[in-house]
Scaffold this motif. Structure first.
Motif, short mmCIF file in Angstrom:
data_model
loop_
_atom_site.label_atom_id
_atom_site.label_comp_id
_atom_site.label_asym_id
_atom_site.label_seq_id
_atom_site.Cartn_x
_atom_site.Cartn_y
_atom_site.Cartn_z
N UNK A 37 6.34 -2.93 0.77
CA UNK A 37 6.90 -4.05 1.53
C UNK A 37 5.88 -5.18 1.50
N UNK A 38 6.34 -6.37 1.17
CA UNK A 38 5.49 -7.56 1.17
C UNK A 38 6.15 -8.57 2.10
N UNK A 39 5.40 -9.00 3.10
CA UNK A 39 5.95 -9.90 4.10
C UNK A 39 5.01 -11.09 4.29
N UNK A 40 5.57 -12.26 4.61
CA UNK A 40 4.71 -13.41 4.92
C UNK A 40 4.10 -13.24 6.31
N UNK A 41 2.99 -13.90 6.52
CA UNK A 41 2.27 -13.77 7.79
C UNK A 41 3.13 -14.23 8.98
N UNK A 42 4.06 -15.13 8.75
CA UNK A 42 4.93 -15.60 9.84
C UNK A 42 5.79 -14.48 10.40
N UNK A 43 6.06 -13.43 9.63
CA UNK A 43 6.83 -12.29 10.13
C UNK A 43 6.10 -11.54 11.23
N UNK A 44 4.80 -11.76 11.38
CA UNK A 44 4.06 -11.06 12.43
C UNK A 44 4.44 -11.55 13.82
N UNK A 45 5.17 -12.65 13.88
CA UNK A 45 5.64 -13.13 15.19
C UNK A 45 6.59 -12.12 15.84
N UNK A 46 7.33 -11.39 14.99
CA UNK A 46 8.26 -10.39 15.50
C UNK A 46 7.57 -9.03 15.46
N UNK A 47 6.76 -8.77 16.46
CA UNK A 47 5.93 -7.57 16.46
C UNK A 47 6.74 -6.28 16.50
#
Length: 87
Positions: free
Chosen positions: A3-13
């Motif tokens: 899984x590769x996610x952008x850092x902005x996805x970390x907002x949804x913990x």
């Protein structure tokens, strides 16, 4: 598949946490299109750590064998049987 996610996805913990636990694999976090961090559950981390330890021990053992430092398994078992009386 990683899984590769952008850092902005970390907002949804909550979503990231659930993904870490359900996938059982590390999640790669990108920043500006480049690799930045890797996230994983504690369970995945412990599993990876244990595997790395096994590989490290196998490497040490192989080096001992290559250097003629190893012990013969048959001799070790015979000595244990003689010492402790096991058949």
């Amino acid at each position: 598949m990683p899984q590769i996610r952008p850092i902005t996805d970390l907002r949804n913990t909550i979503e990231i946490s659930e993904l870490c636990h359900s996938s059982g694999e590390p999640i790669f976090i990108t920043k500006n299109g480049y690799g930045d961090m890797v996230l994983m559950s504690n369970e995945t981390y412990e599993r990876e750590l244990a595997a790395a330890e096994v590989f490290r021990k196998l490497l040490v053992a192989q080096r001992q064998i290559d250097n003629g430092e190893g012990l013969d398994g048959e001799d070790v078992l015979k000595n244990m049987r003689d010492k402790y009386g096991y058949v």
